[in-house]
Design an enzyme around this catalytic site. Structure first.
Site, PDB file in Angstrom:
ATOM      1  N   ASP A 179      80.250 -17.412  31.805  1.00 10.20           N
ATOM      2  CA  ASP A 179      81.341 -16.471  31.502  1.00 10.20           C
ATOM      3  C   ASP A 179      80.751 -15.364  30.630  1.00 10.20           C
ATOM      4  O   ASP A 179      81.126 -15.174  29.476  1.00 10.20           O
ATOM      5  CB  ASP A 179      82.499 -17.177  30.791  1.00 10.20           C
ATOM      6  CG  ASP A 179      83.748 -16.295  30.706  1.00 10.20           C
ATOM      7  OD1 ASP A 179      83.769 -15.220  31.370  1.00 10.20           O
ATOM      8  OD2 ASP A 179      84.694 -16.649  29.987  1.00 10.20           O
TER       9      ASP A 179
HETATM   10  N1  LIG Z   1      81.769 -20.004  16.993  1.00  8.04           N
HETATM   11  C1  LIG Z   1      82.461 -18.859  16.952  1.00  8.04           C
HETATM   12  N2  LIG Z   1      82.108 -17.900  16.045  1.00  8.04           N
HETATM   13  C2  LIG Z   1      82.811 -16.754  15.961  1.00  8.04           C
HETATM   14  N3  LIG Z   1      83.894 -16.452  16.715  1.00  8.04           N
HETATM   15  C3  LIG Z   1      84.291 -17.365  17.623  1.00  8.04           C
HETATM   16  C4  LIG Z   1      83.603 -18.609  17.793  1.00  8.04           C
HETATM   17  N4  LIG Z   1      84.231 -19.316  18.757  1.00  8.04           N
HETATM   18  C5  LIG Z   1      85.265 -18.556  19.179  1.00  8.04           C
HETATM   19  N5  LIG Z   1      85.317 -17.381  18.502  1.00  8.04           N
HETATM   20  C6  LIG Z   1      86.319 -16.308  18.694  1.00  8.04           C
HETATM   21  O1  LIG Z   1      87.391 -16.814  19.461  1.00  8.04           O
HETATM   22  C7  LIG Z   1      87.471 -16.147  20.752  1.00  8.04           C
HETATM   23  C8  LIG Z   1      87.841 -17.153  21.834  1.00  8.04           C
HETATM   24  O2  LIG Z   1      86.888 -18.198  21.886  1.00  8.04           O
HETATM   25  P1  LIG Z   1      86.337 -18.700  23.297  1.00  8.04           P
HETATM   26  O3  LIG Z   1      85.801 -17.532  24.018  1.00  8.04           O
HETATM   27  O4  LIG Z   1      85.413 -19.843  23.070  1.00  8.04           O
HETATM   28  O5  LIG Z   1      87.696 -19.255  23.917  1.00  8.04           O
HETATM   29  P2  LIG Z   1      88.348 -19.153  25.362  1.00  8.04           P
HETATM   30  O6  LIG Z   1      89.787 -19.299  25.187  1.00  8.04           O
HETATM   31  O7  LIG Z   1      87.650 -20.117  26.232  1.00  8.04           O
HETATM   32  O8  LIG Z   1      88.036 -17.703  25.820  1.00  8.04           O
HETATM   33  P3  LIG Z   1      88.227 -17.010  27.244  1.00  8.04           P
HETATM   34  O9  LIG Z   1      89.474 -17.535  27.850  1.00  8.04           O
HETATM   35  O10 LIG Z   1      88.279 -15.561  26.870  1.00  8.04           O
HETATM   36  O11 LIG Z   1      87.045 -17.350  28.048  1.00  8.04           O
HETATM   37  C9  LIG Z   1      86.118 -15.499  20.919  1.00  8.04           C
HETATM   38  O12 LIG Z   1      86.130 -14.399  21.773  1.00  8.04           O
HETATM   39  C10 LIG Z   1      85.757 -15.141  19.475  1.00  8.04           C
HETATM   40  O13 LIG Z   1      86.421 -13.976  19.062  1.00  8.04           O
HETATM   41 MG   LIG Z   2      85.773 -16.295  25.576  1.00  6.74          MG
END
Ligand SMILES: Nc1ncnc2c1ncn2[C@@H]1O[C@H](COP(=O)(O)OP(=O)(O)OP(=O)(O)O)[C@@H](O)[C@H]1O
Ligand SMILES: [Mg+2]
Length: 260
Positions: A179
């Site tokens: 992704d």
């Molecule tokens: N380890 C981390 N350090 C800093 N920011 C983080 C971290 N993990 C998540 N975030 C923040 O939270 C947001 C969402 O996390 P992540 O992308 O893992 O979740 P998601 O819901 O699977 O995202 P998507 O649906 O967009 O793929 C990230 O874009 C970032 O802004």
């Molecule tokens: Mg994400």
């Protein structure tokens, strides 16, 4: 939803802000030095901690502090990456620098030695997952390129899946993020600082990441996520990488992603 006891002990009474940028139904709590990602306990969420563990020492990713499952949810507590996401306004408004950073990120992921990597994301694996998603009606057709389904496009996810099965390109195998969009890549001091959102990472054709990175660069510079740089040509990414874009693979992997 109740936060598992082991995680409660680690976060204590720290204050947090909530980040709702994700689209997968995950809720993310940002603590000063930690991040708690709460997701439905699906295949992707179950893999994430394992992939991140495998990547330690191979690619800059957060350190896992706890990984618990309770009440149908997955709770992943990890260290917080410093720096800015590549989709940050201050980064996007300098598109040439942004494109250079994105190319650096792609090269870092591609050069991970995948020998012995137990996480596969090749076409056999991905098309099987896509089939299950289509059969269970899990494909979110509201969250796709408006041209994918409907007149001039595919009738429905089933039609797209059968096209993808019949038109498989030849595969070269490398490590892929899965992704590779701007909000999943962090930068600090002009370099790539790290990667997050790794539940779909694994061994696959590098165009899996190239196609998503190209689309995200377009969407953030002159597309659905903002028009900070009208007219910016996202194909500049391939010039930075020094490769001639394979249009068919870009189309194939962009379409495959519509089923996820
Ligand atoms: N380890 C981390 N350090 C800093 N920011 C983080 C971290 N993990 C998540 N975030 C923040 O939270 C947001 C969402 O996390 P992540 O992308 O893992 O979740 P998601 O819901 O699977 O995202 P998507 O649906 O967009 O793929 C990230 O874009 C970032 O802004
Ligand atoms: Mg994400």
């Amino acid at each position: 939803m109740t936060i598992p006891k082991r995680i409660q002990e680690l976060i204590g009474a720290s204050l947090y802000t909530e980040d709702n940028i994700g689209m997968s139904g995950a809720g993310v709590r940002l603590y000063p030095d930690m991040v708690l990602k709460i997701s439905p306990d699906d295949e992707n969420a179950r893999r994430e901690a394992g992939v991140m563990g495998w990547l330690r020492g191979r690619l800059p990713v957060p350190e896992i502090l706890a990984d618990e499952s309770e009440g149908g949810y997955r709770f992943l507590l990890m260290t917080r990456l410093p720096g800015l996401m590549l989709c940050d306004r201050t980064v996007v408004r300098e598109p040439a620098r942004l494109t250079g950073l994105l190319a650096e990120a792609l090269e870092m992921v591609r050069s991970v030695d995948h020998t012995g990597c137990p996480y596969m994301a090749d076409l056999d694996t991905e098309l099987a997952i896509a089939r299950r998603r289509v059969e269970r009606g899990e494909v979110d057709t509201d969250n796709v390129d408006p041209a994918t389904f409907g007149p001039g496009g595919f009738r429905d996810p089933e039609h797209l899946l059968s096209w993808l099965q019949k038109n498989r390109p030849s595969q070269e195998l490398a490590f892929t993020h899965g992704d590779m969009c701007l909000p999943n890549i962090f930068t600090e001091n002009g370099r790539i600082r790290g990667f997050i959102d790794l539940g779909g990472a694994g061994v696959a054709d590098p165009y899996r990441d190239l196609a998503i990175a190209r689309r995200s660069l377009h969407d953030n510079t002159d597309g659905c996520h903002g028009r900070a740089c009208p007219g910016y040509d996202a194909d500049a990414l391939f010039e930075y990488l020094g490769i001639r874009p394979d249009r068919e693979k870009i189309r194939y992997f962009t379409l495959l992603d519509e089923l996820f």
